[in-house]
Design a protein around this motif. Structure first.
Motif, PDB file in Angstrom:
ATOM      1  N   ARG A  82      39.560  74.827  37.914  1.00 14.53           N
ATOM      2  CA  ARG A  82      39.405  74.350  39.292  1.00 14.53           C
ATOM      3  C   ARG A  82      40.667  74.651  40.095  1.00 14.53           C
ATOM      4  O   ARG A  82      41.786  74.415  39.627  1.00 14.53           O
ATOM      5  CB  ARG A  82      39.137  72.844  39.299  1.00 14.53           C
ATOM      6  CG  ARG A  82      38.652  72.282  40.620  1.00 14.53           C
ATOM      7  CD  ARG A  82      38.460  70.781  40.491  1.00 14.53           C
ATOM      8  NE  ARG A  82      37.451  70.451  39.505  1.00 14.53           N
ATOM      9  CZ  ARG A  82      36.156  70.310  39.801  1.00 14.53           C
ATOM     10  NH1 ARG A  82      35.738  70.480  41.047  1.00 14.53           N
ATOM     11  NH2 ARG A  82      35.293  69.999  38.857  1.00 14.53           N
ATOM     12  N   ALA A  83      40.485  75.186  41.292  1.00 13.97           N
ATOM     13  CA  ALA A  83      41.626  75.479  42.157  1.00 13.97           C
ATOM     14  C   ALA A  83      42.376  74.196  42.484  1.00 13.97           C
ATOM     15  O   ALA A  83      41.771  73.135  42.709  1.00 13.97           O
ATOM     16  CB  ALA A  83      41.158  76.156  43.436  1.00 13.97           C
ATOM     17  N   ARG A  84      43.704  74.285  42.507  1.00 11.82           N
ATOM     18  CA  ARG A  84      44.510  73.108  42.851  1.00 11.82           C
ATOM     19  C   ARG A  84      44.331  72.723  44.309  1.00 11.82           C
ATOM     20  O   ARG A  84      44.376  71.553  44.667  1.00 11.82           O
ATOM     21  CB  ARG A  84      45.994  73.398  42.568  1.00 11.82           C
ATOM     22  CG  ARG A  84      46.314  73.623  41.110  1.00 11.82           C
ATOM     23  CD  ARG A  84      47.804  73.711  40.874  1.00 11.82           C
ATOM     24  NE  ARG A  84      48.439  74.757  41.674  1.00 11.82           N
ATOM     25  CZ  ARG A  84      48.534  76.013  41.290  1.00 11.82           C
ATOM     26  NH1 ARG A  84      48.035  76.392  40.119  1.00 11.82           N
ATOM     27  NH2 ARG A  84      49.119  76.919  42.060  1.00 11.82           N
ATOM     28  N   SER A  85      44.163  73.716  45.177  1.00  9.07           N
ATOM     29  CA  SER A  85      43.979  73.456  46.598  1.00  9.07           C
ATOM     30  C   SER A  85      42.575  72.912  46.839  1.00  9.07           C
ATOM     31  O   SER A  85      41.583  73.513  46.426  1.00  9.07           O
ATOM     32  CB  SER A  85      44.182  74.760  47.387  1.00  9.07           C
ATOM     33  OG  SER A  85      43.726  74.634  48.713  1.00  9.07           O
ATOM     34  N   THR A  86      42.482  71.774  47.503  1.00  9.18           N
ATOM     35  CA  THR A  86      41.188  71.166  47.770  1.00  9.18           C
ATOM     36  C   THR A  86      40.680  71.422  49.181  1.00  9.18           C
ATOM     37  O   THR A  86      39.511  71.177  49.478  1.00  9.18           O
ATOM     38  CB  THR A  86      41.258  69.649  47.539  1.00  9.18           C
ATOM     39  OG1 THR A  86      42.270  69.081  48.390  1.00  9.18           O
ATOM     40  CG2 THR A  86      41.585  69.346  46.091  1.00  9.18           C
ATOM     41  N   GLU A 141      50.304  79.476  47.706  1.00  9.76           N
ATOM     42  CA  GLU A 141      51.508  78.852  48.249  1.00  9.76           C
ATOM     43  C   GLU A 141      52.673  79.823  48.384  1.00  9.76           C
ATOM     44  O   GLU A 141      53.396  79.781  49.368  1.00  9.76           O
ATOM     45  CB  GLU A 141      51.929  77.686  47.338  1.00  9.76           C
ATOM     46  CG  GLU A 141      50.883  76.586  47.228  1.00  9.76           C
ATOM     47  CD  GLU A 141      51.277  75.506  46.246  1.00  9.76           C
ATOM     48  OE1 GLU A 141      52.330  75.687  45.580  1.00  9.76           O
ATOM     49  OE2 GLU A 141      50.564  74.491  46.146  1.00  9.76           O
ATOM     50  N   ARG A 161      36.991  76.041  43.924  1.00  5.33           N
ATOM     51  CA  ARG A 161      37.341  74.629  44.009  1.00  5.33           C
ATOM     52  C   ARG A 161      36.380  73.753  43.204  1.00  5.33           C
ATOM     53  O   ARG A 161      36.732  72.642  42.815  1.00  5.33           O
ATOM     54  CB  ARG A 161      37.367  74.203  45.474  1.00  5.33           C
ATOM     55  CG  ARG A 161      38.592  74.732  46.209  1.00  5.33           C
ATOM     56  CD  ARG A 161      38.574  74.423  47.666  1.00  5.33           C
ATOM     57  NE  ARG A 161      39.861  74.752  48.274  1.00  5.33           N
ATOM     58  CZ  ARG A 161      40.022  75.200  49.512  1.00  5.33           C
ATOM     59  NH1 ARG A 161      38.962  75.374  50.295  1.00  5.33           N
ATOM     60  NH2 ARG A 161      41.225  75.472  49.988  1.00  5.33           N
ATOM     61  N   GLU A 203      46.188  81.669  42.699  1.00  2.92           N
ATOM     62  CA  GLU A 203      46.897  80.474  42.228  1.00  2.92           C
ATOM     63  C   GLU A 203      47.624  80.745  40.918  1.00  2.92           C
ATOM     64  O   GLU A 203      48.694  80.177  40.672  1.00  2.92           O
ATOM     65  CB  GLU A 203      45.916  79.319  42.063  1.00  2.92           C
ATOM     66  CG  GLU A 203      45.466  78.730  43.389  1.00  2.92           C
ATOM     67  CD  GLU A 203      44.964  77.296  43.265  1.00  2.92           C
ATOM     68  OE1 GLU A 203      44.957  76.600  44.297  1.00  2.92           O
ATOM     69  OE2 GLU A 203      44.600  76.877  42.158  1.00  2.92           O
TER      70      GLU A 203
END
Length: 281
Positions: free
Chosen positions: A19-23, A29, A57, A167
């Motif tokens: 799962r992507a860390r960015s929600t 980053e 996500r 990521e």
């Protein structure tokens, strides 16, 4: 176009996926992951990227591996069997890597950044000077394949892989270099050798057979050093003001418009986009 079997199919949700860390908002980053995604998004792939971002996500990517020249992933879609995804990128020959390593080793800042696990901002220029752009410059530079029935390239499974890959680049920028054919250990060993005047730095664990570094050798090495001609109180201050590096990626002014679907007829339809595109330019 897609096959009838694919239309209206519901995605099979999974547990324990990557799962992507960015929600929300943008993914990526570091400057290097943003650079990779900027290249991808400049291809004007529209809503497929949005669906792929949602897949990333939601944890639909089950596995993601990077090896020289190839990114391999498994993505759960609307069928029981997960789809196989691959993204190929040409690796650089040894002559290119040799030129890049020589250039990076000649710059103390660039070598220090790499040795500390970061990509120096000018690394793109170094690869460009060697005739080998680090990031793909054209859509054709990426060999993208997915086993799903959607014939669009990239499909949402490929797009999800790209976002998770960005990521991964955030966490380990050396994966970008691995994709281009150089492992972290091989690159850092070459830099240490070149920076050391032709000899690799010794392993501290091999400095003494008994596992203890001899103070006699250290004292004799320090005895020959002269006091530096510097102001000690200014040691930690930069000699000149440092400025942020200039952005190295320039895109078309109408990039945002090329990512949008055509407006509905009541808002003017495709003609509105054509008019706005002229104003943007």
């Amino acid at each position: 176009m897609t096959t009838p079997e694919y239309w209206g199919a519901r995605t099979v949700r999974v547990e324990g996926g990557l799962r992507a860390r960015s929600t929300r908002g943008a993914i990526g980053e570091s400057w290097w992951s943003k650079r990779f995604l900027a290249v991808l998004e400049s291809f004007a792939l529209g809503t497929r990227l949005t669906r792929g971002r949602n897949y990333a996500r939601a944890g639909q990517v089950l596995r993601l591996d990077v090896v020289p020249g190839l990114v391999k992933a498994t993505v759960q879609g609307s069928r029981p069997e997960p789809y196989k995804v691959s993204i190929g990128l040409a690796t650089f020959p040894d002559a290119v890597w040799s030129a890049v390593e020589q250039a990076l080793a000649a710059e103390a800042l660039g070598a220090a950044k790499l040795l500390s696990g970061e990509l120096p901002p000018h690394v793109e220029d170094v690869f460009g000077a060697a005739g080998a752009p680090l990031f793909p410059a054209r859509f054709a530079d990426l060999a993208m394949r997915c086993s799903c029935p959607d014939q669009a390239v990239p499909c949402k499974h490929l797009a999800a892989t790209c976002y998770l890959l960005a990521e991964r680049f955030d966490a380990d920028p050396f994966l970008i270099l691995l994709w281009r054919g150089r492992t972290r250990d091989a690159l850092l060993t070459a830099l240490r050798t070149l920076r050391g005047g032709g000899e690799a730095e010794p392993d501290p664990g091999e400095a003494s057979a008994a596992g203890v570094v001899s103070p006699v050798g250290t004292a004799s090495a320090l005895a020959g050093l002269t006091e530096p001609d510097v102001e000690i109180e200014r040691f930690w201050l930069p000699p000149v003001p440092l400025s942020d590096p200039a952005p190295s990626y320039v895109t078309e002014r109408d990039l945002l418009l090329r990512q949008l679907p055509a407006p509905p007829p009541e808002l003017g339809g495709p003609e509105v986009l054509r008019t706005l595109r002229r104003w943007y330019r």
